[in-house]
Design a protein around this motif. Structure first.
Motif, PDB file in Angstrom:
ATOM      1  N   SER A 168      21.599  13.765  11.869  1.00 15.97           N
ATOM      2  CA  SER A 168      21.154  13.000  10.728  1.00 15.97           C
ATOM      3  C   SER A 168      20.110  12.982  11.051  1.00 15.97           C
ATOM      4  CB  SER A 168      21.809  12.061   9.674  1.00 15.97           C
ATOM      5  OG  SER A 168      21.466  12.188   8.418  1.00 15.97           O
ATOM      6  N   TRP A 169      19.091  12.458  10.339  1.00 16.49           N
ATOM      7  CA  TRP A 169      18.142  12.356   9.836  1.00 16.49           C
ATOM      8  C   TRP A 169      18.194  11.006   8.325  1.00 16.49           C
ATOM      9  CZ3 TRP A 169      15.016  12.030   5.199  1.00 16.49           C
ATOM     10  CH2 TRP A 169      15.733  13.343   3.971  1.00 16.49           C
ATOM     11  N   GLU A 170      16.373   9.915   8.625  1.00 13.71           N
ATOM     12  CA  GLU A 170      15.629   9.023   8.215  1.00 13.71           C
ATOM     13  C   GLU A 170      14.233   9.311   7.677  1.00 13.71           C
ATOM     14  OE1 GLU A 170      18.438   5.556  10.006  1.00 13.71           O
ATOM     15  OE2 GLU A 170      17.011   5.691  10.751  1.00 13.71           O
ATOM     16  N   TRP A 171      14.217   8.284   6.919  1.00 11.59           N
ATOM     17  CA  TRP A 171      12.929   8.443   5.754  1.00 11.59           C
ATOM     18  C   TRP A 171      12.764   7.199   6.817  1.00 11.59           C
ATOM     19  CZ3 TRP A 171      10.285  12.075   3.436  1.00 11.59           C
ATOM     20  CH2 TRP A 171      11.317  13.158   2.685  1.00 11.59           C
ATOM     21  N   VAL A 172      11.119   7.422   6.996  1.00 13.07           N
ATOM     22  CA  VAL A 172      10.741   6.301   7.648  1.00 13.07           C
ATOM     23  C   VAL A 172       9.536   6.191   7.275  1.00 13.07           C
ATOM     24  CG1 VAL A 172       9.046   5.964   9.625  1.00 13.07           C
ATOM     25  CG2 VAL A 172      11.427   6.841  10.012  1.00 13.07           C
ATOM     26  N   ALA A 173       8.944   5.169   6.499  1.00 14.65           N
ATOM     27  CA  ALA A 173       7.896   4.854   5.728  1.00 14.65           C
ATOM     28  C   ALA A 173       6.855   3.707   6.736  1.00 14.65           C
ATOM     29  CB  ALA A 173       8.199   3.856   4.055  1.00 14.65           C
ATOM     30  N   VAL A 174       5.847   4.250   6.501  1.00 15.50           N
ATOM     31  CA  VAL A 174       4.462   3.381   7.788  1.00 15.50           C
ATOM     32  C   VAL A 174       3.550   3.037   6.417  1.00 15.50           C
ATOM     33  CG1 VAL A 174       3.540   3.649   9.191  1.00 15.50           C
ATOM     34  CG2 VAL A 174       4.923   4.750   9.662  1.00 15.50           C
ATOM     35  N   VAL A 175       3.395   1.709   6.220  1.00 15.71           N
ATOM     36  CA  VAL A 175       3.066   0.902   5.555  1.00 15.71           C
ATOM     37  C   VAL A 175       1.505   0.086   6.349  1.00 15.71           C
ATOM     38  CG1 VAL A 175       2.491  -0.696   3.610  1.00 15.71           C
ATOM     39  CG2 VAL A 175       4.531   1.035   3.953  1.00 15.71           C
ATOM     40  N   ASP A 176       0.140   0.021   6.104  1.00 14.62           N
ATOM     41  CA  ASP A 176      -1.019   0.128   6.846  1.00 14.62           C
ATOM     42  C   ASP A 176      -1.340  -2.000   6.439  1.00 14.62           C
ATOM     43  OD1 ASP A 176      -0.859   1.022   9.594  1.00 14.62           O
ATOM     44  OD2 ASP A 176      -2.059   2.152   8.292  1.00 14.62           O
ATOM     45  N   ASN A 177      -1.278  -3.224   6.601  1.00 16.20           N
ATOM     46  CA  ASN A 177      -2.151  -4.396   6.315  1.00 16.20           C
ATOM     47  C   ASN A 177      -2.594  -4.561   6.544  1.00 16.20           C
ATOM     48  OD1 ASN A 177      -1.904  -6.493   4.271  1.00 16.20           O
ATOM     49  ND2 ASN A 177      -0.182  -6.945   4.661  1.00 16.20           N
ATOM     50  N   ALA A 178      -4.274  -4.577   6.940  1.00 17.90           N
ATOM     51  CA  ALA A 178      -5.061  -5.018   7.410  1.00 17.90           C
ATOM     52  C   ALA A 178      -5.503  -6.842   7.317  1.00 17.90           C
ATOM     53  CB  ALA A 178      -6.216  -4.610   7.549  1.00 17.90           C
ATOM     54  N   ALA A 179      -4.309  -7.264   6.065  1.00 17.12           N
ATOM     55  CA  ALA A 179      -4.867  -8.568   5.990  1.00 17.12           C
ATOM     56  C   ALA A 179      -3.737  -9.269   6.767  1.00 17.12           C
ATOM     57  CB  ALA A 179      -4.720  -8.469   4.632  1.00 17.12           C
ATOM     58  N   ALA A 233       0.980  -0.644   0.084  1.00 16.28           N
ATOM     59  CA  ALA A 233       0.256   0.045   0.116  1.00 16.28           C
ATOM     60  C   ALA A 233       1.064   0.919  -0.238  1.00 16.28           C
ATOM     61  CB  ALA A 233      -0.468  -0.232   1.423  1.00 16.28           C
ATOM     62  N   PRO A 234       0.282   2.518  -0.713  1.00 12.46           N
ATOM     63  CA  PRO A 234       1.192   3.604  -0.752  1.00 12.46           C
ATOM     64  C   PRO A 234       1.755   3.932   0.832  1.00 12.46           C
ATOM     65  CG  PRO A 234      -0.544   4.074  -1.793  1.00 12.46           C
ATOM     66  CD  PRO A 234      -1.157   2.991  -1.119  1.00 12.46           C
ATOM     67  N   PRO A 235       3.171   3.989   1.094  1.00  9.66           N
ATOM     68  CA  PRO A 235       3.497   3.928   2.572  1.00  9.66           C
ATOM     69  C   PRO A 235       3.385   6.328   2.831  1.00  9.66           C
ATOM     70  CG  PRO A 235       4.877   4.228   1.440  1.00  9.66           C
ATOM     71  CD  PRO A 235       4.066   3.838   0.559  1.00  9.66           C
ATOM     72  N   LYS A 236       3.128   6.491   4.535  1.00 10.20           N
ATOM     73  CA  LYS A 236       3.157   7.566   5.261  1.00 10.20           C
ATOM     74  C   LYS A 236       3.893   7.846   5.116  1.00 10.20           C
ATOM     75  CE  LYS A 236      -1.982   6.690   6.612  1.00 10.20           C
ATOM     76  NZ  LYS A 236      -2.141   5.134   6.981  1.00 10.20           N
ATOM     77  N   LEU A 237       4.635   8.820   5.106  1.00 14.34           N
ATOM     78  CA  LEU A 237       6.092   9.455   5.098  1.00 14.34           C
ATOM     79  C   LEU A 237       6.677   9.852   6.153  1.00 14.34           C
ATOM     80  CD1 LEU A 237       7.780   9.430   1.570  1.00 14.34           C
ATOM     81  CD2 LEU A 237       8.160   7.555   3.313  1.00 14.34           C
ATOM     82  N   GLU A 238       7.823  10.268   6.517  1.00 16.94           N
ATOM     83  CA  GLU A 238       7.918  11.538   7.738  1.00 16.94           C
ATOM     84  C   GLU A 238       9.351  11.090   8.047  1.00 16.94           C
ATOM     85  OE1 GLU A 238       7.773   9.498  12.461  1.00 16.94           O
ATOM     86  OE2 GLU A 238       5.489  10.045  11.107  1.00 16.94           O
ATOM     87  N   LYS A 239      10.116  12.314   7.816  1.00 14.10           N
ATOM     88  CA  LYS A 239      11.283  12.636   8.253  1.00 14.10           C
ATOM     89  C   LYS A 239      11.885  12.458  10.058  1.00 14.10           C
ATOM     90  CE  LYS A 239      12.903  15.179   5.122  1.00 14.10           C
ATOM     91  NZ  LYS A 239      13.892  16.355   4.313  1.00 14.10           N
ATOM     92  N   ARG A 240      13.098  11.530  10.029  1.00 13.40           N
ATOM     93  CA  ARG A 240      12.400  11.226  12.007  1.00 13.40           C
ATOM     94  C   ARG A 240      14.418  11.554  11.580  1.00 13.40           C
ATOM     95  NH1 ARG A 240      10.570   5.262  14.148  1.00 13.40           N
ATOM     96  NH2 ARG A 240       8.711   7.030  13.543  1.00 13.40           N
ATOM     97  N   ARG A 290       0.639  -3.171  10.669  1.00 11.97           N
ATOM     98  CA  ARG A 290       1.814  -2.367  10.837  1.00 11.97           C
ATOM     99  C   ARG A 290       3.259  -2.607   9.972  1.00 11.97           C
ATOM    100  NH1 ARG A 290      -0.380   3.416  13.358  1.00 11.97           N
ATOM    101  NH2 ARG A 290      -1.378   2.686  11.899  1.00 11.97           N
ATOM    102  N   LEU A 291       3.730  -1.649   9.627  1.00 14.15           N
ATOM    103  CA  LEU A 291       5.153  -1.958   8.946  1.00 14.15           C
ATOM    104  C   LEU A 291       6.074  -0.295   9.261  1.00 14.15           C
ATOM    105  CD1 LEU A 291       7.588  -4.205   8.255  1.00 14.15           C
ATOM    106  CD2 LEU A 291       6.725  -3.791   5.979  1.00 14.15           C
ATOM    107  N   TRP A 292       7.100  -0.422   9.465  1.00 15.04           N
ATOM    108  CA  TRP A 292       8.089   0.962   9.529  1.00 15.04           C
ATOM    109  C   TRP A 292       9.256  -0.212   8.373  1.00 15.04           C
ATOM    110  CZ3 TRP A 292       5.033  -0.163  13.871  1.00 15.04           C
ATOM    111  CH2 TRP A 292       4.048   0.885  13.975  1.00 15.04           C
ATOM    112  N   VAL A 293       9.145   0.744   7.513  1.00 16.91           N
ATOM    113  CA  VAL A 293      10.552   0.895   6.939  1.00 16.91           C
ATOM    114  C   VAL A 293      12.045   2.193   6.892  1.00 16.91           C
ATOM    115  CG1 VAL A 293      11.264   0.269   4.390  1.00 16.91           C
ATOM    116  CG2 VAL A 293       9.004  -0.431   4.992  1.00 16.91           C
ATOM    117  N   PHE A 294      12.666   1.854   7.477  1.00 18.22           N
ATOM    118  CA  PHE A 294      13.613   3.656   7.680  1.00 18.22           C
ATOM    119  C   PHE A 294      14.845   2.937   6.521  1.00 18.22           C
ATOM    120  CE2 PHE A 294      11.984   1.529  11.362  1.00 18.22           C
ATOM    121  CZ  PHE A 294      11.534   2.441  12.387  1.00 18.22           C
ATOM    122  N   LEU A 295      14.720   3.816   6.002  1.00 21.18           N
ATOM    123  CA  LEU A 295      16.391   4.386   5.167  1.00 21.18           C
ATOM    124  C   LEU A 295      16.739   5.656   5.351  1.00 21.18           C
ATOM    125  CD1 LEU A 295      13.082   4.609   2.092  1.00 21.18           C
ATOM    126  CD2 LEU A 295      14.829   2.104   2.596  1.00 21.18           C
TER     127      LEU A 295
END
Length: 128
Positions: free
Chosen positions: A92-103, A80-87, A109-114
């Motif tokens: 420095s900082w990282e991109w944090v993408a939060v993705v939800d999956n009701a299935a 699904a399209p992630p919700k992005l934030e800078k943390r 919920r999954l957090w992806v750190f870049l």
């Protein structure tokens, strides 16, 4: 002159390298420049921090990779399209993408750190 914002030693393909992150507060776009150097100071790679569109695409690609290597359940694909934030992380900082999956009832919920320049850091279901 553009001041050095962050310096760290990172492990990447090809061995250990130095990452230097510079920030130009006067710039309106491309405010942050990163450079990777080898231990001798030779620049190997450089560029600007990813924008939101690139970070979204990169996070989706990482989720697809994690499904392919069976670290995530098949229900995470297509992501699904992630919700992005800078943390903030240290200086420095990282991109944090939060993705939800009701299935996925166990882990909805999954957090992806870049890193700002696109390197994958981690993915987890805790957000930490």
């Amino acid at each position: 002159k553009v001041p050095l914002k962050h310096l760290e030693r990172v492990g990447r393909a090809g061995g250990s390298q130095w990452l230097a992150l510079f920030e130009n507060p006067k710039a309106t776009i491309d405010r942050e420049l990163f450079l990777f150097t080898n231990v001798y100071g030779d620049v190997i790679e450089g560029g600007f921090a990813m924008d939101e569109a690139a970070a979204t695409a990169r996070a989706k690609a990482e989720i697809e990779r994690l499904v392919a290597i069976k670290k995530l359940a098949p229900s995470w694909q297509p992501p699904a399209p992630p919700k992005l934030e800078k943390r903030a992380v240290g200086t420095s900082w990282e991109w944090v993408a939060v993705v939800d999956n009701a299935a996925d009832a166990a882990h909805p919920r999954l957090w992806v750190f870049l890193k700002p320049y696109g390197d994958f850091v981690a993915a987890n279901h805790t957000g930490k």
